[in-house]
Design a protein around this motif. Structure first.
Motif, PDB file in Angstrom:
ATOM      1  N   THR A  11       1.681   1.021   6.897  1.00  0.00           N
ATOM      2  CA  THR A  11       0.616   0.257   6.235  1.00  0.00           C
ATOM      3  C   THR A  11      -0.743   0.682   6.766  1.00  0.00           C
ATOM      4  O   THR A  11      -1.707   0.831   5.998  1.00  0.00           O
ATOM      5  N   ALA A  12      -0.842   0.900   8.075  1.00  0.00           N
ATOM      6  CA  ALA A  12      -2.108   1.352   8.664  1.00  0.00           C
ATOM      7  C   ALA A  12      -2.497   2.720   8.118  1.00  0.00           C
ATOM      8  O   ALA A  12      -3.662   2.963   7.775  1.00  0.00           O
ATOM      9  N   ARG A  13      -1.528   3.590   8.008  1.00  0.00           N
ATOM     10  CA  ARG A  13      -1.815   4.934   7.503  1.00  0.00           C
ATOM     11  C   ARG A  13      -2.306   4.893   6.056  1.00  0.00           C
ATOM     12  O   ARG A  13      -3.272   5.571   5.699  1.00  0.00           O
ATOM     13  N   ARG A  14      -1.652   4.090   5.226  1.00  0.00           N
ATOM     14  CA  ARG A  14      -2.055   4.004   3.819  1.00  0.00           C
ATOM     15  C   ARG A  14      -3.467   3.447   3.660  1.00  0.00           C
ATOM     16  O   ARG A  14      -4.167   3.773   2.696  1.00  0.00           O
ATOM     17  N   ASN A  15      -3.876   2.622   4.599  1.00  0.00           N
ATOM     18  CA  ASN A  15      -5.160   1.930   4.468  1.00  0.00           C
ATOM     19  C   ASN A  15      -6.223   2.433   5.447  1.00  0.00           C
ATOM     20  O   ASN A  15      -7.267   1.789   5.625  1.00  0.00           O
ATOM     21  N   TYR A  17      -6.599   2.874   8.855  1.00  0.00           N
ATOM     22  CA  TYR A  17      -6.975   2.294  10.151  1.00  0.00           C
ATOM     23  C   TYR A  17      -5.834   2.577  11.104  1.00  0.00           C
ATOM     24  O   TYR A  17      -4.885   3.293  10.751  1.00  0.00           O
ATOM     25  N   CYS A 225      -2.473   6.836  13.313  1.00  0.00           N
ATOM     26  CA  CYS A 225      -2.375   5.427  12.914  1.00  0.00           C
ATOM     27  C   CYS A 225      -1.867   4.533  14.049  1.00  0.00           C
ATOM     28  O   CYS A 225      -1.521   3.378  13.819  1.00  0.00           O
ATOM     29  N   SER A 277      -8.641  -2.336  12.567  1.00  0.00           N
ATOM     30  CA  SER A 277      -7.551  -3.202  12.118  1.00  0.00           C
ATOM     31  C   SER A 277      -7.957  -4.664  11.973  1.00  0.00           C
ATOM     32  O   SER A 277      -7.144  -5.493  11.556  1.00  0.00           O
ATOM     33  N   LYS A 280      -6.989  -7.099   8.920  1.00  0.00           N
ATOM     34  CA  LYS A 280      -5.962  -6.404   8.124  1.00  0.00           C
ATOM     35  C   LYS A 280      -4.601  -7.093   8.167  1.00  0.00           C
ATOM     36  O   LYS A 280      -3.627  -6.580   7.610  1.00  0.00           O
ATOM     37  N   LEU A 283      -2.559  -7.482   4.937  1.00  0.00           N
ATOM     38  CA  LEU A 283      -1.898  -6.315   4.349  1.00  0.00           C
ATOM     39  C   LEU A 283      -0.436  -6.252   4.789  1.00  0.00           C
ATOM     40  O   LEU A 283       0.446  -5.875   4.002  1.00  0.00           O
ATOM     41  N   HIS A 284      -0.185  -6.630   6.014  1.00  0.00           N
ATOM     42  CA  HIS A 284       1.177  -6.591   6.540  1.00  0.00           C
ATOM     43  C   HIS A 284       2.001  -7.758   6.020  1.00  0.00           C
ATOM     44  O   HIS A 284       3.204  -7.626   5.804  1.00  0.00           O
ATOM     45  N   SER A 287       3.054  -6.572   2.669  1.00  0.00           N
ATOM     46  CA  SER A 287       4.106  -5.561   2.774  1.00  0.00           C
ATOM     47  C   SER A 287       5.431  -6.195   3.148  1.00  0.00           C
ATOM     48  O   SER A 287       6.492  -5.818   2.642  1.00  0.00           O
TER      49      SER A 287
END
Length: 298
Positions: A11-15, A17, A225, A277, A280, A283-284, A287
């Motif tokens: 999720t961090a990689r896609r967004n 951060y 990430c 982050s 964020k 976002l998790h 997910s």
């Protein structure tokens, strides 16, 4: 909530951060990470170094897992820098589902064999594996690696290594060091860009203590990430204890512990902001909900 490291990293990689992974040794360290993460609505990772694992054993793991479960944001628990199969087995048995099988002290062939075996072992328990190619210099938890022993990550070798071992994340060496930087850091971003171009799995950078904001930002842009942070948090803890205990009027024990938590929390808060982050957590949560929905339809 107790989260999957894989989900945190993806999720961090896609967004664009990074996840802050902070080494913890006791209740104060755990509380500092959770407090900062919850206040900033940020995901985070609790990391246990093998030296801390041998000291606290399953009790330390249980505390980390319970703290992650009780947190209002996504937090995962990770075994850091393990070169020992028994430590990895102990961590897996205690419930850790994210490990670093660190074969970097070995020559390449032995690193590959060790990492492949530990990855198979971890995957059987439903755990994910971070590995390392190259050799990071510096000092951490009593282990010192001289600069002459340091070795940058070779991009093509990294590809072959990942394919042969099946690891889920890769820690890269691009000029980063453990502990304090003795001179202004110089990171090889061209090397990092090449690794990112060739590999799809999440990339990790150890030695984030002391890296300037511009280098953190550039690393994230090039696919890192997860950042490991240990030295600055430990220093804040020890300095707070020194000031409280050596003061003219020593405080109550819980006040001393509280001062240590506050000092570490300040450092962690700064790092989470640097890693991008903050805010964020949602976002998790999204997910996680999507993953549960997917499982219910299978």
């Amino acid at each position: 909530m107790l989260a999957s490291t894989q989900e945190l990293l993806e999720t961090a990689r896609r967004n664009a951060y990074a996840i802050g992974a902070f080494n913890v040794y006791n209740l104060e360290g755990v509380k500092a990470v959770i407090n900062a993460a919850e206040k900033l609505r940020s995901p985070a990772m609790l990391q246990i170094h093998p030296s801390a694992l041998r000291y606290g054993r399953s009790m330390l793991v249980a505390m980390c897992l319970e703290a992650a479960k009780a947190a209002t944001v996504s937090v995962s628990v990770h075994l850091d820098h393990s070169t020992d199969q028994q430590d990895i087995q102990d961590a897996l048995q205690a419930g850790v589902r994210s490990i670093m099988a660190d074969g970097s002290p070995f020559e390449y062939g032995k690193n590959l064999d060790f990492t492949r075996q530990m990855t198979q072992l971890a995957h059987q328990s439903g755990a994910i594996v971070e590995a390392e190619i190259g050799r990071i210099s510096g000092t951490e938890d009593g282990l010192t690696i001289a600069e002459k022993e340091a070795k940058m990550t070779d991009p093509l070798q990294a590809v072959a290594f990942v394919r042969a071992t099946g690891v889920d994340a890769l820690a890269v060496t691009i000029g980063n060091v453990h502990g304090e930087y003795k001179r202004p850091p110089r990171l090889d971003f061209d090397r990092l860009a090449k690794i990112r171009q060739l590999l799809e799995i999440p990339l990790v950078l150890h030695g984030a203590s002391g890296l300037p904001a511009a280098m953190i930002s550039r690393s994230i842009q090039l696919g890192v990430c997860k950042f490991n942070v240990n030295t600055e948090v430990r220093q804040a803890y020890l300095q707070a204890l020194k000031e409280e205990v050596c003061g003219k009027s020593p405080s109550d024990l819980l006040e001393i512990a509280g001062a240590a938590i506050t000092a570490m929390e300040s450092v962690i808060t700064e790092k989470l902001a640097l890693f991008g982050s903050v805010g964020k957590a949602h976002l998790h949560e999204t997910s996680y909900a999507a993953m549960l929905a997917s499982l219910s339809h299978d």
